[in-house]
Design a protein around this motif. Structure first.
Motif, PDB file in Angstrom:
ATOM      1  N   ARG A  75     -16.896  55.043 -11.369  1.00 16.05           N
ATOM      2  CA  ARG A  75     -16.420  55.678  -9.934  1.00 16.05           C
ATOM      3  C   ARG A  75     -17.017  56.173  -9.365  1.00 16.05           C
ATOM      4  N   ARG A  81     -17.392  51.188  -8.214  1.00 19.48           N
ATOM      5  CA  ARG A  81     -16.415  52.072  -7.947  1.00 19.48           C
ATOM      6  C   ARG A  81     -15.288  51.127  -8.162  1.00 19.48           C
ATOM      7  N   VAL A  85     -12.241  51.999 -11.280  1.00 23.06           N
ATOM      8  CA  VAL A  85     -10.212  51.723 -11.238  1.00 23.06           C
ATOM      9  C   VAL A  85      -9.506  50.977 -11.477  1.00 23.06           C
ATOM     10  N   ARG A  88      -8.884  52.112 -14.942  1.00 23.66           N
ATOM     11  CA  ARG A  88      -7.925  53.262 -15.400  1.00 23.66           C
ATOM     12  C   ARG A  88      -6.639  52.874 -15.890  1.00 23.66           C
TER      13      ARG A  88
END
Length: 120
Positions: A75, A81, A85, A88
């Motif tokens: 991230r 990134r 993400v 998550r």
């Protein structure tokens, strides 16, 4: 100033290669990389042996390990990134953690191979 701290095993050839790549990708300097094998006890937020056994990160003051630490690192790097993400999502993170645990089982053999193939 770095907002993410990563602890890694600088004596591990696999870890060192990966961190070298991550440092090149971290063009903004968002990550503070700490080599546990070469740092003082004061640099260790938990037991040194634990830091050497699993990958750890401190993201926004929260200590995470394993796949969660990799996701935090991803991230912080713009190119990676989207992967961080995606991690998550609890199910995605659980699958990544299972893969990480499986990797830990074969890590010693991979380290031996990497040491043998390293230039003298």
């Amino acid at each position: 100033m770095a907002t993410l701290t990563i602890w890694f095993d600088g004596s591990c050839p696999l870890c060192t290669r990966e961190i070298m790549l991550m440092k090149r990708l971290d063009r903004r300097g968002a990550i503070d990389f700490i080599d546990v094998a070469a740092s003082s006890v004061a640099d260790c937020p938990i037991d040194r042996a634990e830091l050497l056994a699993r990958f750890h990160a401190r993201e926004n003051g929260v200590l995470v390990s394993g796949a969660g630490a990799f996701a935090a690192m991803w991230r912080a790097i713009p190119l990676l990134r989207p992967l961080g993400v995606l991690a998550r999502i609890p199910l995605v993170l659980a699958v990544l953690e299972r893969c990480y645990v499986a990797f830990l089982r074969v890590r010693p053999r991979l380290q031996r191979l990497a040491r043998r193939s390293a230039p003298a």
